[in-house]
Design a protein around this motif. Structure first.
Motif, short mmCIF file in Angstrom:
data_model
loop_
_atom_site.label_atom_id
_atom_site.label_comp_id
_atom_site.label_asym_id
_atom_site.label_seq_id
_atom_site.Cartn_x
_atom_site.Cartn_y
_atom_site.Cartn_z
N ARG A 109 -19.00 -23.89 -57.80
CA ARG A 109 -19.62 -23.22 -56.65
C ARG A 109 -21.13 -23.46 -56.61
NH1 ARG A 109 -17.66 -18.31 -54.46
NH2 ARG A 109 -16.41 -18.19 -56.35
N GLU A 110 -21.82 -23.27 -57.73
CA GLU A 110 -23.27 -23.40 -57.73
C GLU A 110 -23.69 -24.83 -57.36
OE1 GLU A 110 -25.31 -21.00 -57.82
OE2 GLU A 110 -27.17 -22.17 -57.88
N GLY A 111 -22.95 -25.81 -57.87
CA GLY A 111 -23.25 -27.20 -57.52
C GLY A 111 -23.08 -27.47 -56.04
N MET A 112 -22.04 -26.85 -55.45
CA MET A 112 -21.81 -27.01 -54.00
C MET A 112 -22.94 -26.37 -53.20
SD MET A 112 -17.77 -26.29 -53.46
CE MET A 112 -16.58 -26.80 -54.68
N VAL A 113 -23.35 -25.17 -53.63
CA VAL A 113 -24.45 -24.49 -52.93
C VAL A 113 -25.69 -25.39 -52.94
CG1 VAL A 113 -26.08 -22.56 -53.10
CG2 VAL A 113 -23.61 -22.13 -53.31
N GLU A 114 -25.97 -25.98 -54.11
CA GLU A 114 -27.15 -26.84 -54.22
C GLU A 114 -27.02 -28.07 -53.34
OE1 GLU A 114 -27.75 -27.66 -58.39
OE2 GLU A 114 -28.17 -25.54 -58.80
N ALA A 115 -25.83 -28.71 -53.33
CA ALA A 115 -25.63 -29.92 -52.54
C ALA A 115 -25.73 -29.63 -51.04
CB ALA A 115 -24.28 -30.54 -52.86
N LEU A 116 -25.15 -28.49 -50.62
CA LEU A 116 -25.21 -28.12 -49.21
C LEU A 116 -26.63 -27.78 -48.79
CD1 LEU A 116 -21.93 -26.08 -49.24
CD2 LEU A 116 -22.38 -27.91 -47.60
N ALA A 117 -27.34 -27.03 -49.65
CA ALA A 117 -28.71 -26.64 -49.34
C ALA A 117 -29.59 -27.89 -49.23
CB ALA A 117 -29.25 -25.69 -50.41
N ARG A 118 -29.38 -28.83 -50.16
CA ARG A 118 -30.17 -30.07 -50.15
C ARG A 118 -29.91 -30.85 -48.87
NH1 ARG A 118 -27.82 -33.04 -54.09
NH2 ARG A 118 -28.12 -31.28 -55.49
N ALA A 119 -28.62 -31.03 -48.52
CA ALA A 119 -28.29 -31.83 -47.33
C ALA A 119 -28.77 -31.15 -46.06
CB ALA A 119 -26.79 -32.09 -47.27
N ALA A 120 -28.76 -29.81 -46.05
CA ALA A 120 -29.15 -29.08 -44.83
C ALA A 120 -30.65 -28.81 -44.80
CB ALA A 120 -28.38 -27.76 -44.74
N GLY A 121 -31.33 -29.07 -45.92
CA GLY A 121 -32.77 -28.86 -45.96
C GLY A 121 -33.16 -27.39 -45.94
N VAL A 122 -32.37 -26.55 -46.61
CA VAL A 122 -32.68 -25.11 -46.66
C VAL A 122 -32.65 -24.62 -48.11
CG1 VAL A 122 -31.74 -24.65 -44.37
CG2 VAL A 122 -30.26 -24.42 -46.38
N GLU A 123 -33.16 -23.42 -48.33
CA GLU A 123 -33.11 -22.82 -49.66
C GLU A 123 -31.67 -22.44 -49.98
OE1 GLU A 123 -34.69 -21.66 -47.02
OE2 GLU A 123 -36.66 -20.84 -47.50
N LYS A 124 -31.36 -22.44 -51.29
CA LYS A 124 -30.01 -22.10 -51.73
C LYS A 124 -29.57 -20.71 -51.28
CE LYS A 124 -30.66 -22.74 -56.15
NZ LYS A 124 -30.23 -22.67 -57.57
N GLU A 125 -30.54 -19.80 -51.14
CA GLU A 125 -30.22 -18.41 -50.76
C GLU A 125 -29.60 -18.33 -49.37
OE1 GLU A 125 -32.55 -18.71 -54.07
OE2 GLU A 125 -33.19 -19.42 -52.10
N ARG A 126 -29.71 -19.41 -48.60
CA ARG A 126 -29.16 -19.40 -47.24
C ARG A 126 -27.75 -19.97 -47.17
NH1 ARG A 126 -33.19 -18.44 -43.37
NH2 ARG A 126 -35.24 -18.22 -44.32
N VAL A 127 -27.22 -20.31 -48.34
CA VAL A 127 -25.88 -20.90 -48.40
C VAL A 127 -24.97 -20.00 -49.22
CG1 VAL A 127 -24.53 -22.89 -49.17
CG2 VAL A 127 -26.86 -23.23 -48.27
N ASN A 128 -23.85 -19.59 -48.64
CA ASN A 128 -22.89 -18.77 -49.37
C ASN A 128 -21.51 -19.43 -49.33
OD1 ASN A 128 -22.48 -16.07 -50.74
ND2 ASN A 128 -20.83 -16.06 -49.23
N ILE A 129 -20.89 -19.48 -50.50
CA ILE A 129 -19.54 -20.07 -50.57
C ILE A 129 -18.59 -19.06 -51.16
CG2 ILE A 129 -18.12 -21.86 -51.62
CD1 ILE A 129 -20.49 -23.69 -51.66
#
Ligand code: MG
Length: 158
Positions: A109-129
């Motif tokens: 989960r944490e790796g996905m949050v980081e990958a999604l945040a990176r691709a979307a150009g946002v902070e990890k706190e804005r991504v929830n899985i």
């Protein structure tokens, strides 16, 4: 503020690598698809395209175009984010539900949050899985496929 929803499902098959939320997960099967089959990236990208009124990723990345075979689906997300940026909209937050009987999503989960945040150009706190099984019900419950839902909100960006 804009809001969009996305959904995707891909069938699991042997001799495919499993990529979910931009993370390579060791598993005996992977998701069939013209691209890498990453249902999480696809659902999020569709939610963004929906929020900005730009259809869906099938219109932007037709599976008849050999350029898109086995492509990294993070590129699709980057494309959707850039299409939003052209309309002065930026990702505010995304909330994702993954439905998979196997494998267990928790360790990745944490790796996905980081990958999604990176691709979307946002902070990890804005991504929830969130992840759930289908309680053994139907084709998802039999482990024949993995599905994902995403809701994304966009706000006016600089
Ligand atoms: Mg797809």
């Amino acid at each position: 503020m804009r809001v969009g929803i996305g959904y995707d499902i891909h069938r699991l098959a042997e001799d495919r690598k499993l990529v979910l939320g931009g993370v390579r997960i060791p598993y005996i099967k992977g998701l069939l698809g013209y691209s890498d089959g990453d249902v999480v990236m696809h659902a999020v990208s569709d939610a963004i395209l929906g929020a900005i009124g730009e259809g869906d990723i099938g219109m932007h990345y037709p599976d008849t175009d050999p350029r898109y075979r086995d492509m990294d689906s993070a590129d699709i997300l980057r494309h959707a984010v850039s299409a939003a940026g052209k309309k002065n909209l930026a990702v505010n937050n995304m909330d994702i539900v993954i439905i998979a009987e196997e494998p267990r999503i928790g360790p990745f989960r944490e790796g996905m949050v980081e990958a999604l945040a990176r691709a979307a150009g946002v902070e990890k706190e804005r991504v929830n899985i969130k992840a759930t099984t289908n309680e053994g019900v139907g084709s998802l419950g039999k482990g024949e496929a993995i599905a994902a839902y995403a809701v994304v909100s966009l706000i006016n960006g600089a």
